[in-house]
Scaffold this active site. Structure first.
Site, mmCIF file in Angstrom:
data_model
loop_
_atom_site.group_PDB
_atom_site.id
_atom_site.type_symbol
_atom_site.label_atom_id
_atom_site.label_comp_id
_atom_site.label_asym_id
_atom_site.label_seq_id
_atom_site.Cartn_x
_atom_site.Cartn_y
_atom_site.Cartn_z
ATOM 1 N N TYR A 68 0.810 -1.218 0.000
ATOM 2 C CA TYR A 68 0.000 0.000 0.000
ATOM 3 C C TYR A 68 0.847 1.274 0.000
ATOM 4 C CZ TYR A 68 -3.814 -3.210 1.106
ATOM 5 O OH TYR A 68 -4.735 -4.237 1.066
ATOM 6 N N ARG B 150 -9.360 -0.411 -0.095
ATOM 7 C CA ARG B 150 -8.088 0.141 0.393
ATOM 8 C C ARG B 150 -7.124 0.065 -0.778
ATOM 9 N NH1 ARG B 150 -4.871 -3.080 5.212
ATOM 10 N NH2 ARG B 150 -3.224 -1.572 5.604
#
Ligand code: ADP
Length: 574
Positions: free
Chosen positions: A122, A515
């Protein structure tokens, strides 16, 4: 003034640092002199040993999960020097965080808080806006403040990892009374993972659902306790600094307090720095994990139809996972163990891998909780439902002692952290990864639609499909693990382009991601566009009201403050 403290960065050899030097990347709209002045002022707050200017590329060599970089995205998808901080500043307490926010406002320099900075897939510790100052919240603020066994909760600071919290229970002989819930990798922070809405696999797998009470520093520097924490504790010692005053005794027991429930704006948000968080613990109980292997690729549809009623009825008590064969194969080996070709693996090759590993094309990992008679009844219900799939096989951990995944899940599903699952990143040499994580209704049709789409796109771009369906209460997080060779620009480029196409195609079918990596935040935010982007407009109103100078994590999750133009910050495909 020339401050030259000696300290280690990222485990690199000790060397002399100079606060007065230029960073690789300056914060936006900041001159070299202003930056140097900022660094000196920050050092007055946190001590010079806690300000590290990221001034040369050697500092970007740190690329290991166990010793993560605090300065850049160590699993880079963009050019390695793109997502980097200008400096890393590590506050030693809440008061210093408050002062640092005031300083950031004064200098109009953006800061990007992180707790541990692992966050692999991420963006790691890296900021969305290159040159932001990284706030290393976890270096010093890493205490387990409380574990309450009766109330079954903990109160933690940002630097507490899942390993730390688990170790704390073990060392204090509390593990036979309460368990934590852990994600696949235990080295991340409880706070970072929870506010990013990460998941684990016990009945308490939805971390955000299980948090209770936040203490937050707002962009202005003001300190807020949410929920019941807003009610003062009459026994608190008011002579102490505000953040040290004993909280209300119901803070970790009831999430909502009174009036609007504000916790949500601090989750995947950019309007506050979380400095304390309550998290509910599970009462220790009887336990049995299991594996069900499903032989055919096409079993996916039927399996998901079986899972839905069991899960919503809580016969499936935990967050189980339905894993594609290659995810397990990648934990247990490298691609070169199975193929010499660089073409995506074919169905025949996948069948051969499954039979070699004594696994199915899909493998369902779950667990039973409670006293033995309860578990026995649950197991009969689960087993008889899955027996409808021809060739389904049922295993307990002792049946497959060499199955590393099953042995790891046996720990993970009872809240014992590990890092074994990281192995799948090494499917390719110099493996880096992105997660493409769309939410799917728990139906066979949706699972199949998402699987077909993501497998076809993976193969179009020359990658193997690696993925898993993580089953929540009423939806599945479909996690596609995009593994690329991060030392190979062409491999990174393909992965980046593929992810963009997946996002677009998913949105066209009504699927959105929960996400994402820094590089995709704007694109995904733009897909949540109902009623002319009304949700984003609301986010922007809140952002601009709480952070008028746009100093806290600008661009996070696609929310840009009014002094930034999103178009100026598009991420180049390397
Ligand atoms: P991990 O704990 O997995 O190492 P990080 O610490 O990198 O994860 O946190 C992931 C992301 O969560 C950060 O990039 C940041 O956006 C957000 N975050 C983490 N900790 C905090 C915090 N204490 N306050 C506000 N945001 C945070």
């Amino acid at each position: 003034m020339n401050l030259t403290p000696r300290r280690q960065i990222n485990g690199a050899p000790e060397r002399v640092l100079t606060l007065g030097c230029d960073p690789l990347v300056l914060p936006p709209n900041t001159t070299s002199q202003t930056f140097k002045n900022y660094a000196l002022e920050a050092a007055k707050i946190v001590g010079s040993a806690n300000v590290t200017v990221i001034s040369d590329e050697a500092e970007l060599s740190q690329e290991s999960y166990l010793e993560p970089s605090k300065a850049h995205d160590m699993f880079n998808i963009a050019d390695k020097t793109y997502f980097v901080c200008s400096a890393v500043v590590a506050p030693r307490g809440v008061g210093e965080v408050q002062e640092l926010m005031k300083l950031a406002n004064e200098f109009e320099i953006p800061v990007w808080p992180f707790s541990i900075g692992r966050n692999v897939g991420y963006g790691g510790a890296a900021p969305r806006v290159p040159g932001s100052v990284g706030l290393d919240m976890g270096r010093h603020m890493n205490r387990v403040l409380k574990v309450d066994v009766e109330g079954a909760y903990a109160l933690v600071e940002p630097g507490v990892t899942f390993f730390d919290l688990h170790d704390h229970l073990v060392k204090n002989n509390l593990r036979d009374q309460v368990w934590i819930d852990v994600p696949d990798l235990g080295g991340g922070s409880v706070i970072g993972n929870t506010i990013e809405r990460g998941v684990g696999y016990t009945p308490y797998g939805d971390h955000w659902m299980m948090h209770c009470g936040l203490e937050v520093v707002l962009p202005s520097g003001e300190l807020v306790r949410t929920g019941m924490g807003a009610l003062p504790n009459p026994k608190a010692d008011t002579s102490k600094p505000i953040h040290e005053q004993e909280p209300n005794e119901s803070w970790q027991l009831f999430n909502y307090g009174f009036g609007p429930y504000n916790d949500g704006i601090f989750s995947q948000g950019s309007v506050g720095i979380v400095v304390k968080m309550g998290i509910w613990l599970m009462k220790a109980t009887g336990y049995q994990s299991y594996l069900i292997t499903l032989p055919k690729d096409s079993d996916l549809h039927q399996a998901v139809e079986i899972i839905r009623p069991l899960r919503v009825n809580m016969v499936l008590q935990n967050v189980p996972t339905l894993r594609h064969i290659l995810l397990d194969a990648a934990v247990m080996g490298h691609r070169t163990d199975y193929s010499k070709s660089d073409k995506p693996l074919t169905d025949d090759e996948l069948n051969a891998i499954a039979s070699k590993l004594d696994l199915g094309r899909w493998n369902f990992y779950g667990a039973l909780y409670g006293p033995e008679p309860v578990r026995d009844v649950m197991w009969q219900a689960v087993k008889s439902a899955f027996s409808a799939i021809p060739g389904a096989k049922f295993f307990f951990p002792e049946d497959q002692p060499n199955n590393i995944v099953l042995q790891t899940r046996q720990n993970t599903l009872q809240g014992i952290p590990s890092v074994t699952e990281l192995n799948w990143v090494d499917w390719l040499p110099h493996g880096g990864h992105l997660f493409f994580s769309p939410i799917a209704p728990v139906t066979g049709d949706d699972a199949e639609a998402q699987y077909n789409m993501t497998r076809q796109l993976s193969e179009k771009y020359g990658f193997d499909f690696i993925g898993t369906f993580v089953v929540g209460m009423r939806e599945m997080h479909h996690i596609v693990c995009i593994v690329y060779d991060r030392k190979d620009a062409e491999s990174r480029r393909r992965a980046h382009k593929m992810m963009k196409e997946m996002i677009e195609e998913a949105a066209a079918k009504g699927y959105g991601e929960y996400r994402t990596h820094l590089a995709m935040m704007d694109q995904i935010a733009a897909t949540y566009s109902f009623n002319n982007n009304a949700n984003m407009k609301l986010n922007e109103i809140i952002k601009n009201a709480l952070d008028p100078k746009g100093i806290l994590a600008p661009g996070k999750n696609g929310v840009w403050p009014k002094n930034y133009r999103a178009a100026d910050w598009q991420v180049p495909i390397a």
